[in-house]
Design a protein around this motif. Structure first.
Motif, PDB file in Angstrom:
ATOM      1  N   HIS A  44       0.848  -1.182   0.000  1.00 41.45           N
ATOM      2  CA  HIS A  44       0.000   0.000   0.000  1.00 41.45           C
ATOM      3  C   HIS A  44       0.891   1.241   0.000  1.00 41.45           C
ATOM      4  N   THR A  45       1.214   1.709  -1.190  1.00 38.37           N
ATOM      5  CA  THR A  45       2.095   2.851  -1.377  1.00 38.37           C
ATOM      6  C   THR A  45       1.368   3.911  -2.189  1.00 38.37           C
ATOM      7  N   PRO A  46       1.925   5.120  -2.265  1.00 38.48           N
ATOM      8  CA  PRO A  46       1.322   6.119  -3.156  1.00 38.48           C
ATOM      9  C   PRO A  46       1.224   5.622  -4.603  1.00 38.48           C
ATOM     10  N   GLN A  47       2.223   4.816  -5.031  1.00 43.92           N
ATOM     11  CA  GLN A  47       2.185   4.282  -6.388  1.00 43.92           C
ATOM     12  C   GLN A  47       1.017   3.311  -6.561  1.00 43.92           C
ATOM     13  N   ASN A  59      -5.095   3.973  10.404  1.00 41.24           N
ATOM     14  CA  ASN A  59      -5.480   2.851  11.270  1.00 41.24           C
ATOM     15  C   ASN A  59      -6.098   1.703  10.468  1.00 41.24           C
ATOM     16  N   ARG A  60      -6.768   2.010   9.351  1.00 41.14           N
ATOM     17  CA  ARG A  60      -7.316   0.940   8.503  1.00 41.14           C
ATOM     18  C   ARG A  60      -6.259   0.399   7.546  1.00 41.14           C
ATOM     19  N   GLN A 102     -11.973   7.949  -6.032  1.00 39.27           N
ATOM     20  CA  GLN A 102     -11.226   8.456  -4.884  1.00 39.27           C
ATOM     21  C   GLN A 102     -10.516   7.319  -4.174  1.00 39.27           C
ATOM     22  N   ILE A 103      -9.202   7.434  -4.063  1.00 41.52           N
ATOM     23  CA  ILE A 103      -8.418   6.491  -3.264  1.00 41.52           C
ATOM     24  C   ILE A 103      -7.213   7.268  -2.733  1.00 41.52           C
ATOM     25  N   ASP A 104      -7.406   7.854  -1.569  1.00 46.78           N
ATOM     26  CA  ASP A 104      -6.368   8.690  -0.965  1.00 46.78           C
ATOM     27  C   ASP A 104      -6.482   8.597   0.550  1.00 46.78           C
ATOM     28  N   SER A 105      -5.799   9.479   1.239  1.00 42.97           N
ATOM     29  CA  SER A 105      -5.776   9.414   2.705  1.00 42.97           C
ATOM     30  C   SER A 105      -7.120   9.718   3.339  1.00 42.97           C
ATOM     31  N   SER A 106      -7.963  10.471   2.643  1.00 41.63           N
ATOM     32  CA  SER A 106      -9.243  10.832   3.228  1.00 41.63           C
ATOM     33  C   SER A 106     -10.173   9.618   3.386  1.00 41.63           C
ATOM     34  N   ASN A 107     -10.068   8.651   2.507  1.00 46.73           N
ATOM     35  CA  ASN A 107     -10.881   7.441   2.689  1.00 46.73           C
ATOM     36  C   ASN A 107     -10.030   6.217   3.001  1.00 46.73           C
ATOM     37  N   ASN A 108      -8.745   6.459   3.294  1.00 45.25           N
ATOM     38  CA  ASN A 108      -7.857   5.376   3.731  1.00 45.25           C
ATOM     39  C   ASN A 108      -7.027   5.847   4.923  1.00 45.25           C
ATOM     40  N   ALA A 124      -3.189   0.094   8.249  1.00 42.85           N
ATOM     41  CA  ALA A 124      -2.358  -0.796   9.059  1.00 42.85           C
ATOM     42  C   ALA A 124      -2.961  -2.187   9.193  1.00 42.85           C
ATOM     43  N   LEU A 125      -4.269  -2.272   9.043  1.00 40.71           N
ATOM     44  CA  LEU A 125      -4.946  -3.555   9.147  1.00 40.71           C
ATOM     45  C   LEU A 125      -5.078  -4.268   7.798  1.00 40.71           C
ATOM     46  N   GLY A 126      -4.491  -3.672   6.760  1.00 37.82           N
ATOM     47  CA  GLY A 126      -4.498  -4.316   5.456  1.00 37.82           C
ATOM     48  C   GLY A 126      -5.626  -3.899   4.545  1.00 37.82           C
ATOM     49  N   TYR A 127      -6.369  -2.857   4.927  1.00 37.98           N
ATOM     50  CA  TYR A 127      -7.494  -2.413   4.103  1.00 37.98           C
ATOM     51  C   TYR A 127      -7.039  -1.359   3.094  1.00 37.98           C
ATOM     52  N   ALA A 128      -7.666  -1.389   1.939  1.00 38.66           N
ATOM     53  CA  ALA A 128      -7.551  -0.309   0.955  1.00 38.66           C
ATOM     54  C   ALA A 128      -8.947  -0.061   0.416  1.00 38.66           C
ATOM     55  N   GLN A 129      -9.325   1.196   0.356  1.00 38.95           N
ATOM     56  CA  GLN A 129     -10.687   1.533  -0.070  1.00 38.95           C
ATOM     57  C   GLN A 129     -10.663   2.503  -1.241  1.00 38.95           C
ATOM     58  N   MET A 130     -11.467   2.178  -2.247  1.00 38.37           N
ATOM     59  CA  MET A 130     -11.654   3.075  -3.384  1.00 38.37           C
ATOM     60  C   MET A 130     -13.137   3.389  -3.489  1.00 38.37           C
ATOM     61  N   ASP A 131     -13.482   4.671  -3.590  1.00 38.08           N
ATOM     62  CA  ASP A 131     -14.871   5.096  -3.724  1.00 38.08           C
ATOM     63  C   ASP A 131     -15.101   5.578  -5.158  1.00 38.08           C
ATOM     64  N   VAL A 132     -16.006   4.900  -5.830  1.00 36.26           N
ATOM     65  CA  VAL A 132     -16.267   5.195  -7.238  1.00 36.26           C
ATOM     66  C   VAL A 132     -17.718   5.643  -7.378  1.00 36.26           C
ATOM     67  N   LYS A 133     -17.923   6.740  -8.066  1.00 36.30           N
ATOM     68  CA  LYS A 133     -19.262   7.223  -8.378  1.00 36.30           C
ATOM     69  C   LYS A 133     -19.400   7.330  -9.895  1.00 36.30           C
ATOM     70  N   VAL A 134     -20.513   6.835 -10.415  1.00 37.30           N
ATOM     71  CA  VAL A 134     -20.743   6.859 -11.857  1.00 37.30           C
ATOM     72  C   VAL A 134     -22.164   7.358 -12.121  1.00 37.30           C
ATOM     73  N   ARG A 135     -22.291   8.319 -13.004  1.00 41.05           N
ATOM     74  CA  ARG A 135     -23.614   8.827 -13.369  1.00 41.05           C
ATOM     75  C   ARG A 135     -24.039   8.180 -14.692  1.00 41.05           C
ATOM     76  N   TYR A 136     -25.169   7.486 -14.641  1.00 43.67           N
ATOM     77  CA  TYR A 136     -25.693   6.852 -15.853  1.00 43.67           C
ATOM     78  C   TYR A 136     -26.477   7.874 -16.677  1.00 43.67           C
ATOM     79  N   LEU A 137     -26.494   7.653 -17.965  1.00 43.93           N
ATOM     80  CA  LEU A 137     -27.382   8.438 -18.823  1.00 43.93           C
ATOM     81  C   LEU A 137     -28.824   8.029 -18.551  1.00 43.93           C
TER      82      LEU A 137
END
Length: 509
Positions: free
Chosen positions: A421-424, A467-468, A458-464, A470-483
């Motif tokens: 879990h790195t910036p890269q 403390n999470r 979104q996958i940055d420090s605000s949603n990662n 360190a427990l092995g979690y990684a979270q990505m928040d995706v929003k998509v607007r349908y036509l």
């Protein structure tokens, strides 16, 4: 001077002076969306494997695998034919039986050998096995034939007494090395007999389809290995599925559960000739307020069955499922012409649904095939809705797009598991999903009416938080607007001799 894959050596602990070349994988992994045109169909057939999903591309392929269309309820071939007329060309067909199916067979010379059809069903009745002299001296040739198929020839089989029958069985079951493969039509079982072969033709008989007592439970099947019925479609990437002619409302909730678990849009139907009042009541009792199912009113369709030579009344499922399979997932079945529809039970009576009747169906989350359609005098789905009562999630497009995006990400993003879990890592994971969604935007699959970017990743420090992490979690928040699908188009007309006209330049924004 070793060349290695990145991460395969410890670069902080090298001892030997040398050049070390590390191959670095591309920083952005591209996701290719999963196919959305796979249509799963569960029903009965005249032959073929049971409870095993078979890939079919057209009616010729269906005929080779399962036989001809049968003029009976639950017939899988009829549903495939209706879907093919809509342009569907990628099927996963699952044949079911009621357990009474029998494979055609013939016993040769009491106990010398038994020829049995590879699968149960009436299609094999009439298959022939001809034993003749082989091309080489003192050998035999066995020809397995079925009308419309290329004969299977097993030549130059040698042996005497029981050994000959054993060799014939081995050739049929295993093929002949360097000559041909095993038979696709029959299996052979050698007995203990020693009688010399008669140079004659034997005809298989006694095959039955096992299609006389099919029920909704048979079509649903069981979810234990080996899976049966509907559950045989697990892990096949099927995007749309139907249980042929299954008008048993007690199965609908189970179908919804399966659809949600597998990301499959289930197409269901009410019984033939059903009334709107009964359909609404039955749907309410079944408790299927879900985007995973599309329920069609039991206004069944008249279909010109050219195989059996007459116009038959069949379920509307195949027409709707086939049309959806031939549409991109952002599209709706609403107002899309259906082909091969001779008429419906309603139209055959010269009746047209009133506004009040359509309102009742729309409020209940039940779709129906009608003619006329909003666009003209043709048959089409009148609503393009699933069974959800939520106006935001009740469109065909919501179900299919949500499943498409979710299961594409599920299929492609697993390669990031096990990474540091790195910036890269965050950059690459975010770029991968963004590239996929940007491609959808460019293809017009997602978008906004105002032209703004229709997604965010979104996958940055605000949603990662650490403390999470360190427990092995990684979270990505995706929003998509349908036509959105245009369902209600309001045109305001002001007419009269006193109307004032102010001309303006047309704008698309």
């Amino acid at each position: 001077m070793p060349v290695v894959q990145q991460g395969s050596i410890n670069t902080t602990a090298l001892i030997v002076p040398d050049l070390y070349v590390q191959i670095v994988p591309p920083s952005v992994t591209l996701l290719n969306g999963l196919p959305t045109n796979i249509l799963g169909i569960v029903g009965t057939a005249q032959w073929g494997p049971v409870n095993n999903p078979v890939t079919i591309g057209d009616m010729a392929g269906y005929s080779r695998q399962f036989g001809a269309i049968q003029a009976r309820k639950y017939d899988m071939g009829t549903a495939v034919a209706a879907a093919v007329l809509q342009g569907a060309n990628n099927f996963r067909c699952v044949r079911v039986t009621d357990g009474t199916d029998v494979a055609a067979s013939i016993v040769v010379l009491t106990n010398c050998i038994t020829f049995t059809s590879k699968y149960s069903g009436t299609l094999a009745n009439g298959d022939t096995v001809t034993i003749a002299n082989g091309t080489k001296a003192s050998t035999y040739k066995v020809t397995v034939a079925r009308a419309g198929y290329v004969p299977e020839v097993f030549d130059n089989i040698s042996g005497t007494g029981n050994a000959l029958w054993v060799n014939i069985a081995a050739a049929i079951n295993n093929g002949q090395a360097g000559v041909r493969g095993a038979s696709d039509l029959i299996v052979a079982t050698a007995g203990a007999g020693t009688t010399a072969p008669s140079l004659t033709t034997y005809t298989l008989a006694g095959g039955t389809d096992g299609a006389t007592t099919i029920t909704g439970s048979t079509l649903v099947g069981v979810d234990t290995v080996p899976r049966k019925g509907m559950y045989a479609l697990r892990n096949t990437f099927t995007s749309i599925a139907m249980l042929v002619d299954c008008d048993d409302s007690t199965t609908w909730s189970t179908q919804v559960s399966f659809g949600l678990a597998e990301g499959i849009y289930m197409i269901a139907t009410g019984p033939s000739g059903d009334s709107i009042t009964n359909a609404v009541s039955t749907k309410s009792t079944a408790g299927i307020d879900s985007y995973a199912m599309k329920l069609l009113l039991g206004d069944w369709v008249y279909f010109n069955d050219t195989v059996n030579g007459y116009v038959r009344l069949v379920s509307p499922q195949g027409f709707i499922a086939g049309r959806l399979a031939n549409l991109s997932p952002e599209q709706s079945s609403l107002n899309k012409p259906l082909y091969g529809v001779v008429g419906t039970q309603q139209s055959y009576k010269g009746l047209v649904y009133s506004g009040a009747e359509l309102t009742q169906l729309g409020q209940a989350g039940i779709d129906v095939i009608t003619n006329p359609s909003p666009g003209g005098s043709y048959f089409s789905a009148r609503f393009g809705h699933n069974t959800s009562s939520n106006a935001v999630t009740n469109g065909d497009n919501y179900t299919r797009m949500t499943n498409y995006i979710a299961y594409t990400l599920n299929s492609g993003m697993g390669l990031f598991i096990g990474r540091l879990h790195t910036p890269q890592f965050r950059l690459e994971a975010g770029a991968t999903v963004s590239a996929f969604l940007d491609g959808m935007w460019q293809q017009g699959m997602i978008g906004s009416a105002d032209g703004s970017v229709p997604y965010s990743v979104q996958i940055d420090s605000s949603n990662n938080p650490q403390n999470r992490v360190a427990l092995g979690y990684a979270q990505m928040d995706v929003k998509v607007r349908y036509l959105s699908i245009v369902e209600k188009f309001i045109v305001n007309v002001e007419g009269g001799q006193s109307v004032q006209i102010n001309r303006q330049t047309a704008s698309l924004t």
